[in-house]
Scaffold this active site. Sequence first.
Site, short mmCIF file in Angstrom:
data_model
loop_
_atom_site.label_atom_id
_atom_site.label_comp_id
_atom_site.label_asym_id
_atom_site.label_seq_id
_atom_site.Cartn_x
_atom_site.Cartn_y
_atom_site.Cartn_z
N TYR A 373 10.99 32.52 84.06
CA TYR A 373 12.34 33.28 83.73
C TYR A 373 12.82 34.56 82.56
O TYR A 373 13.91 35.43 82.07
CB TYR A 373 13.04 32.32 83.76
N GLY A 490 13.87 29.20 95.95
CA GLY A 490 12.46 29.36 94.61
C GLY A 490 11.72 28.53 93.55
O GLY A 490 10.13 27.94 93.65
N ASP A 491 12.00 27.53 93.03
CA ASP A 491 11.32 27.02 92.63
C ASP A 491 11.36 25.37 92.87
O ASP A 491 9.98 25.02 92.99
CB ASP A 491 12.70 26.52 91.93
N PHE A 492 12.40 25.28 94.39
CA PHE A 492 11.22 24.15 94.54
C PHE A 492 10.04 24.38 95.30
O PHE A 492 9.31 23.76 95.96
CB PHE A 492 12.41 23.70 96.05
#
Length: 701
Positions: A373, A490-492
């Site tokens: 990030y 997106g993280d998933f």
Amino acid sequence: MTAGITTTTDYLNRLISSLRGLDVSRVSDWGSRLAELAGNGQRLLVAGNGGSAAQAQHLTAELVGRFQTERPPISALALHAETSSVTAISNDYGYEQVFARQVRAHARPGDIVLLMSGSGRSANLLRAAEAAREVGAVTWALTGPAPNPLVTLVDEAVTVTAQATSTAQECHLVVIHLMCAAMDDAIAAKGSTAADAVGSHPSAPLSSLAASSPSEPVEEGRPAAAPGVRTNLVVVGDAFLDRDHTGRVERVASDEPALVVSGGTTRMRPGGAALAAVMSARQDHAVTLVTALGEDAVGDQLRTLLDEARVEVVDLGLDGPTAVKTRIRAAARTLMMLDEHDVCPPIGRESDTALPAARRVLTAADGVLVSDYGRGVTAHTGLRDLLAEAARRSPLVWDPHPRGAVPVAHTAVVTPNSREARVIASRPGSGALSDDVEAARAVGRVWGPVQVVLTRQEHGAVLLSDADLPPLVVPAKAAAGGKADACGAGDFFAGHLAAMLACGQLPSEAVASAVRAASEYVAAGGPRSLAHRPDNGSPTTGPSGAGRTAAVRGAVELAEAVRARGGTVVAAGGCFDLLHVGHIRLLEQARQLGDCLIVCLNSDDSMSRLKGPSRPVVPAAQRSLVLEALASVDSVLVFDEDTPDEAIRALRPSIWVKGGDYSGIGIPESKLVGSLGGRTVVVPFVAGWSTSSLIESARTR
């Protein structure tokens, strides 16, 4: 005679000169890494043509048998030696594919593929290198003089500067023996205790042992977990606290053109890499998060949330406050985002103790996700060294950020979204498929060699295994119920992709699975779904076990998410054994009545009790898959009971739909649906169609 002696002397001098030019350090390193294959479930695949084929088989014989000292056998295959496969593949696919197809069949992430060639130009070896990169294997080349095409396609190469191919081949044999000697030495150096443990316990590389203190045992080279098995996943990246304030908008400010958000509730959840870790843990993976947290109240709150989610934490330490990001939402939309800490404080307050801990978890990982990030964790020098080592052992997925660090060497897959890819590659674009494909190609060339998975929000993803090859396009199924909260999708996606690669799936399989999983996450309410703990309650869906439990949870969460957005949940039930026009029309009409349609499907046992022992014709898993492929169907819930009552109680539909053949007669589920606040309706049906008549017609023909 003198001429013969002169010729022989010249030949030997050329051979000695070529041997002196060998990269002995790399050869020794290769031998040490071959030692790591012993007992960890991974293997060496070797390929070559002609004389190189003979030497490839020489090497595999030394590994499966022994070189000089007694040791456990090491799995090694010479790809030219399986004559039936070689001739069949050559006949059916062409000789260029003779090794590539075997690599796709046998190689898994973490395996080593060694390609041997005097010229470095053999087409079948070039295709094999491409296939090895596609499946996430480590690629080595042993060739004649550089530069050559094969060297450009592999991770590492040892080249021989020689005028004659025969000289290069003789040097290759020396390299093989040097590798085997280094391998024997590395295995012997682990001592009798480690030698006894080989075959039941992964071993550590010499480089890792040298960098660790004697009190810190390091495991290495874990075999890929089988699909459905709980994987050991490490997430690395920047963590912060997310706050979601959801209120209502009923007016605009009188003195400013601004919306006034009234009342509402505030929910806290992990954000950034911490969110990726929590979502992976909820998919029943063992997850460790390597991050940097501040010594403040926010950091303590984030630690508590991670502990509740069963996520282990390795904290590098943050010399400043833990970041907080706040979303202001109303009417299922984000109105504003606040980033309270846009200056990134220094990282590494706890490096002395945290880095050895990070080394331990990374070397034990089945897969690694880097969730960058742009706040500094992935730029930490010591951590990057550990990530580069980990990427050579296990599949590493790098989810980048435009302000973040460049992926480390040997990264298996990078997962930018459309906007990030255009920023990274410094190219314009509209988000159209053609623009996204070109952006992915550009990222592959900037960061290559690496596979690029470009995520396209509600449009799915694009996989480019090679910048010069056609892309694999994986569409996504749109979320039901109108505007969905895609925060964290997106993280998933990246976490699921890393887990599937760790399970041994091919990149193409893993990307397709990740697109489906991310779509289901969004349909279930996105971050709202994190407020509900997974359960194992009935009814179940899909195949038996965890998969069925996950699927029913998805259907129920979809219904809850649509209701929360003010939408209408529609449900219909039936066997749907042989799908026909009547079924299609029924489902299309049902979907038009609301914002999502969930089909309650009789299981195989349920249908057999209802229709007789000759039914079903099509198993429930396949019936479910066919139904979910219809645009009108948003989810399928399989029930084992004789009636769909338990499924209806779980879904609480606003509308329960039956076909027109029930018109004028009582519908058994009406009373239950009404007690839950819904209503039962009948829609027209297409006359002349029934599954029983189709089966009978097929039998009599």
